[in-house]
Scaffold this motif. Structure first.
Motif, PDB file in Angstrom:
ATOM      1  N   VAL A   6      34.213  45.379  40.743  1.00 46.16           N
ATOM      2  CA  VAL A   6      34.365  43.944  40.979  1.00 46.16           C
ATOM      3  C   VAL A   6      34.071  43.639  42.446  1.00 46.16           C
ATOM      4  O   VAL A   6      34.919  43.858  43.316  1.00 46.16           O
ATOM      5  N   PRO A   7      32.875  43.128  42.751  1.00 42.02           N
ATOM      6  CA  PRO A   7      32.585  42.706  44.125  1.00 42.02           C
ATOM      7  C   PRO A   7      33.399  41.451  44.449  1.00 42.02           C
ATOM      8  O   PRO A   7      33.592  40.585  43.592  1.00 42.02           O
ATOM      9  N   THR A   8      33.865  41.358  45.679  1.00 41.97           N
ATOM     10  CA  THR A   8      34.639  40.178  46.075  1.00 41.97           C
ATOM     11  C   THR A   8      34.336  39.787  47.509  1.00 41.97           C
ATOM     12  O   THR A   8      34.096  40.642  48.362  1.00 41.97           O
ATOM     13  N   ASP A   9      34.306  38.479  47.738  1.00 42.49           N
ATOM     14  CA  ASP A   9      34.224  37.975  49.107  1.00 42.49           C
ATOM     15  C   ASP A   9      35.507  37.217  49.441  1.00 42.49           C
ATOM     16  O   ASP A   9      35.565  36.451  50.387  1.00 42.49           O
ATOM     17  N   PHE A  10      36.537  37.429  48.588  1.00 38.32           N
ATOM     18  CA  PHE A  10      37.881  36.872  48.772  1.00 38.32           C
ATOM     19  C   PHE A  10      37.912  35.348  48.610  1.00 38.32           C
ATOM     20  O   PHE A  10      38.819  34.682  49.100  1.00 38.32           O
ATOM     21  N   SER A  11      36.920  34.806  47.902  1.00 40.07           N
ATOM     22  CA  SER A  11      36.876  33.373  47.634  1.00 40.07           C
ATOM     23  C   SER A  11      37.561  33.068  46.303  1.00 40.07           C
ATOM     24  O   SER A  11      37.877  33.979  45.523  1.00 40.07           O
ATOM     25  N   LEU A  34      37.571  47.595  43.406  1.00 34.12           N
ATOM     26  CA  LEU A  34      37.294  46.379  44.168  1.00 34.12           C
ATOM     27  C   LEU A  34      36.394  46.729  45.345  1.00 34.12           C
ATOM     28  O   LEU A  34      36.618  47.714  46.043  1.00 34.12           O
ATOM     29  N   PHE A  35      35.368  45.893  45.569  1.00 34.16           N
ATOM     30  CA  PHE A  35      34.406  46.222  46.620  1.00 34.16           C
ATOM     31  C   PHE A  35      34.014  44.982  47.409  1.00 34.16           C
ATOM     32  O   PHE A  35      33.808  43.903  46.859  1.00 34.16           O
ATOM     33  N   HIS A  36      33.928  45.171  48.732  1.00 30.84           N
ATOM     34  CA  HIS A  36      33.473  44.091  49.609  1.00 30.84           C
ATOM     35  C   HIS A  36      32.319  44.599  50.475  1.00 30.84           C
ATOM     36  O   HIS A  36      32.473  45.562  51.233  1.00 30.84           O
TER      37      HIS A  36
END
Length: 274
Positions: A6-11, A34-36
């Motif tokens: 799950v890519p995330t940009d914390f949005s 989880l990946f950023h």
């Protein structure tokens, strides 16, 4: 399905995709990763502005990922959740991470109301759709998790390796006891199928022999409109498409940006790369 990336940009957009992935992981008993991926700022020539260092960005990313992990574990303590971050072009880093972690699925958020266009869906999601060898599940901001009872597989009946490319679809269909509805949308000029298309339809029948499925044919000059109409009329929970050269999705990305390209906003899109 053992690991979901799950890519995330914390949005808020990423959070919605993560919520969907959490529910899917619980259903499939898969691990979440989880990946950023983040860009390193270009050197600043204004002496009054101090750009953050790569070390600082990495530390901040890992701290934020840890908080997400703890939040998930607070409600789902039995769920296995790990995380990581790295600098670089986000879509490239996501694909590299998927390869490194041997992920079975990438779940990514989409901007807008389900539009399949780079300028609206977001460059990262669109690049993953087009280039990722790992299956990509695109979750619009309006999508909420639900049982996948009705799945539409939109096909053009071009020859493909159904034994491998359709494996994620068949796994999900078996898990949820889904009805897979194979849909071919074609313009009037292509109403008569070629021998190759007939042969591919038989290969599909054989590949889906252990899955409850039906075949549907709809005439429409606009592929997306045809799919949308079918989704709305048949209470579809998931749209599945195969990405390859000259596939439906490839054609969509090359069409005019002025043309409406929206899929139903409450239906996830699963893309499988040949």
């Amino acid at each position: 399905m053992k690991k979901i990336l799950v890519p995330t940009d914390f949005s808020i957009l990423s959070d919605n995709a993560l919520n969907y992935a959490v529910q899917l992981a619980k259903k499939t008993e898969a691990e979440l990763f989880l990946f950023h991926g983040y860009l390193i700022p270009s050197p600043m020539y204004d002496p009054l502005i101090i750009a953050p260092t790569e070390e600082a960005l990495q530390k901040e990313a890992m701290s934020s990922l840890k908080k997400l992990q703890q939040l998930i574990k607070s409600t789902d303590p039995d769920l296995k959740v790990s995380y990581g971050a790295s600098p670089g072009i986000p879509d490239d880093e996501i694909m590299e991470c998927a390869k490194k972690e041997n992920a079975d699925l990438i779940v990514v958020g989409a901007q807008g109301a389900g539009y399949l266009k780079e300028k609206v869906i977001g460059s990262t999601a669109s690049q993953l759709i087009r280039k990722s060898k790992t299956p990509v599940l695109v979750i619009d901001k309006e999508v909420l998790f639900k049982e996948l009872k009705n799945i539409v597989l939109a096909v053009d009946f071009k020859e493909t390796d159904n034994k491998t490319v359709l494996k994620p679809l068949k796994q999900l269909a078996a898990l949820f006891k889904s009805h897979v509805q194979v849909l071919n949308v074609f313009p009037e000029s292509e109403a008569i199928p070629t021998l190759g298309e007939i042969a591919e339809s038989f290969r599909l029948i054989h590949s889906l022999k252990f899955i409850h499925h039906s075949f549907f044919y709809r005439e429409n000059t606009d592929v997306v409109s045809g799919i949308n109409d079918f989704v709305e009329k048949h209470d579809i929970d998931l749209v599945v498409m195969i990405t390859r050269n000259h596939s439906i999705i490839s054609r969509l990305f090359h069409e005019s940006h002025t043309k409406a390209m929206a899929f139903h906003s409450k239906v996830p899109l699963l893309t499988l790369h040949e």
